[in-house]
Design a protein around this motif. Structure first.
Motif, PDB file in Angstrom:
ATOM      1  N   GLU A  38       0.831  -1.204   0.000  1.00 17.96           N
ATOM      2  CA  GLU A  38       0.000   0.000   0.000  1.00 17.96           C
ATOM      3  C   GLU A  38       0.866   1.256   0.000  1.00 17.96           C
ATOM      4  N   PHE A  39       1.881   1.285   0.849  1.00 18.04           N
ATOM      5  CA  PHE A  39       2.785   2.444   0.896  1.00 18.04           C
ATOM      6  C   PHE A  39       3.495   2.633  -0.439  1.00 18.04           C
ATOM      7  N   GLU A  40       3.926   1.540  -1.051  1.00 16.52           N
ATOM      8  CA  GLU A  40       4.645   1.633  -2.319  1.00 16.52           C
ATOM      9  C   GLU A  40       3.747   2.205  -3.416  1.00 16.52           C
ATOM     10  N   MET A  41       2.509   1.742  -3.476  1.00 18.87           N
ATOM     11  CA  MET A  41       1.581   2.266  -4.492  1.00 18.87           C
ATOM     12  C   MET A  41       1.200   3.713  -4.191  1.00 18.87           C
ATOM     13  N   ALA A  42       1.003   4.033  -2.935  1.00 21.58           N
ATOM     14  CA  ALA A  42       0.617   5.395  -2.558  1.00 21.58           C
ATOM     15  C   ALA A  42       1.747   6.384  -2.831  1.00 21.58           C
ATOM     16  N   ALA A  43       2.990   5.925  -2.733  1.00 23.42           N
ATOM     17  CA  ALA A  43       4.129   6.809  -2.978  1.00 23.42           C
ATOM     18  C   ALA A  43       4.079   7.372  -4.398  1.00 23.42           C
ATOM     19  N   ASP A  44       3.824   6.510  -5.360  1.00 20.67           N
ATOM     20  CA  ASP A  44       3.765   6.974  -6.750  1.00 20.67           C
ATOM     21  C   ASP A  44       2.528   7.843  -7.000  1.00 20.67           C
ATOM     22  N   ARG A  70       9.301  14.583  -4.625  1.00 17.78           N
ATOM     23  CA  ARG A  70      10.185  13.421  -4.475  1.00 17.78           C
ATOM     24  C   ARG A  70      10.500  13.169  -3.006  1.00 17.78           C
ATOM     25  N   ARG A  71      10.716  14.221  -2.230  1.00 12.24           N
ATOM     26  CA  ARG A  71      10.988  14.055  -0.794  1.00 12.24           C
ATOM     27  C   ARG A  71       9.806  13.394  -0.086  1.00 12.24           C
ATOM     28  N   VAL A  72       8.621  13.853  -0.435  1.00 14.90           N
ATOM     29  CA  VAL A  72       7.415  13.283   0.172  1.00 14.90           C
ATOM     30  C   VAL A  72       7.272  11.824  -0.250  1.00 14.90           C
ATOM     31  N   ARG A  73       7.460  11.554  -1.535  1.00 13.96           N
ATOM     32  CA  ARG A  73       7.366  10.182  -2.054  1.00 13.96           C
ATOM     33  C   ARG A  73       8.386   9.270  -1.390  1.00 13.96           C
ATOM     34  N   ASN A  74       9.595   9.773  -1.195  1.00 17.53           N
ATOM     35  CA  ASN A  74      10.647   8.955  -0.595  1.00 17.53           C
ATOM     36  C   ASN A  74      10.325   8.573   0.844  1.00 17.53           C
ATOM     37  N   ARG A  77       8.188   5.602   0.543  1.00 20.39           N
ATOM     38  CA  ARG A  77       8.995   4.456   0.119  1.00 20.39           C
ATOM     39  C   ARG A  77       9.789   3.895   1.296  1.00 20.39           C
ATOM     40  N   ARG A  78      10.312   4.776   2.149  1.00 24.16           N
ATOM     41  CA  ARG A  78      11.013   4.302   3.350  1.00 24.16           C
ATOM     42  C   ARG A  78      10.055   3.554   4.272  1.00 24.16           C
ATOM     43  N   ALA A  79       8.859   4.078   4.421  1.00 23.65           N
ATOM     44  CA  ALA A  79       7.857   3.393   5.246  1.00 23.65           C
ATOM     45  C   ALA A  79       7.554   2.014   4.668  1.00 23.65           C
ATOM     46  N   SER A  80       7.522   1.903   3.347  1.00 26.15           N
ATOM     47  CA  SER A  80       7.303   0.618   2.699  1.00 26.15           C
ATOM     48  C   SER A  80       8.435  -0.352   3.018  1.00 26.15           C
ATOM     49  N   ALA A  83       8.075  -1.563   6.543  1.00 27.76           N
ATOM     50  CA  ALA A  83       6.996  -2.551   6.666  1.00 27.76           C
ATOM     51  C   ALA A  83       7.462  -3.910   6.154  1.00 27.76           C
ATOM     52  N   LYS A  84       8.265  -3.914   5.081  1.00 30.37           N
ATOM     53  CA  LYS A  84       8.840  -5.172   4.603  1.00 30.37           C
ATOM     54  C   LYS A  84       9.745  -5.777   5.670  1.00 30.37           C
ATOM     55  N   GLY A  85      10.513  -4.920   6.322  1.00 31.09           N
ATOM     56  CA  GLY A  85      11.381  -5.385   7.404  1.00 31.09           C
ATOM     57  C   GLY A  85      10.582  -5.954   8.567  1.00 31.09           C
ATOM     58  N   ALA A  86       9.448  -5.346   8.854  1.00 29.01           N
ATOM     59  CA  ALA A  86       8.591  -5.855   9.934  1.00 29.01           C
ATOM     60  C   ALA A  86       8.040  -7.231   9.564  1.00 29.01           C
ATOM     61  N   ALA A  87       7.730  -7.455   8.298  1.00 25.55           N
ATOM     62  CA  ALA A  87       7.260  -8.770   7.854  1.00 25.55           C
ATOM     63  C   ALA A  87       8.353  -9.819   8.039  1.00 25.55           C
ATOM     64  N   VAL A  88       9.574  -9.445   7.733  1.00 24.25           N
ATOM     65  CA  VAL A  88      10.701 -10.364   7.928  1.00 24.25           C
ATOM     66  C   VAL A  88      10.880 -10.661   9.409  1.00 24.25           C
ATOM     67  N   GLU A  89      10.755  -9.649  10.244  1.00 24.14           N
ATOM     68  CA  GLU A  89      10.899  -9.851  11.687  1.00 24.14           C
ATOM     69  C   GLU A  89       9.793 -10.735  12.254  1.00 24.14           C
ATOM     70  N   ALA A  90       8.609 -10.692  11.663  1.00 26.10           N
ATOM     71  CA  ALA A  90       7.530 -11.579  12.107  1.00 26.10           C
ATOM     72  C   ALA A  90       7.895 -13.033  11.848  1.00 26.10           C
ATOM     73  N   VAL A  91       8.533 -13.296  10.713  1.00 22.81           N
ATOM     74  CA  VAL A  91       8.990 -14.655  10.419  1.00 22.81           C
ATOM     75  C   VAL A  91      10.114 -15.048  11.374  1.00 22.81           C
ATOM     76  N   LYS A  92      11.022 -14.120  11.627  1.00 23.05           N
ATOM     77  CA  LYS A  92      12.123 -14.402  12.555  1.00 23.05           C
ATOM     78  C   LYS A  92      11.603 -14.628  13.973  1.00 23.05           C
TER      79      LYS A  92
END
Length: 120
Positions: A38-44, A70-74, A77-80, A83-92
């Motif tokens: 969602e964050f990735e799509m909203a960024a664009d 671009r600053r706002v979009r970035n 993208r960082r939030a995205s 969130a990917k990192g949080a998904a990895v941590e859930a598996v860990k």
């Protein structure tokens, strides 16, 4: 924090055993992955909307709107990425649970030191 302000998919899972921990980690991974997309799509989308807003707006005359957009979009993208990192941590989290408590959940089967049923 009250239950109605938390994520219902996660707050409804009670920790009663290994299956509930597995369900919790799977649900949290799924939520984080969805949030990341969602964050990735909203960024664009927000970038396009902000750049389009410069046309004909007198307050934005002479301002580098694309750079600001671009600053706002970035940020999204960082939030995205987080969130990917949080998904990895859930598996860990699930893997760490299995590592720390595997011997309790699935105790190793021990062979007796002396076999009294020797047929020889």
């Amino acid at each position: 924090m009250s239950g109605n302000k938390r994520i219902p998919e996660l707050s409804n899972i009670e920790f009663t055993g290994a299956k509930s921990i597995t369900a919790y980690s799977q649900a949290s991974r799924s939520i984080c992955r969805d949030l990341s997309m969602e964050f990735e799509m909203a960024a664009d989308e927000v970038y396009g909307a902000l750049v389009a807003s410069q046309k004909g707006h007198p307050a934005l005359f002479g301002v580098d709107v694309k750079m600001r957009a671009r600053r706002v979009r970035n940020r999204l993208r960082r939030a995205s990425e987080h969130a990917k990192g949080a998904a990895v941590e859930a598996v860990k989290f699930h893997n760490q649970f299995r590592t720390e408590f595997a011997d309790i959940l699935n105790p190793p089967k021990r062979k007796p030191k002396f076999d009294f049923k020797d047929d020889a």
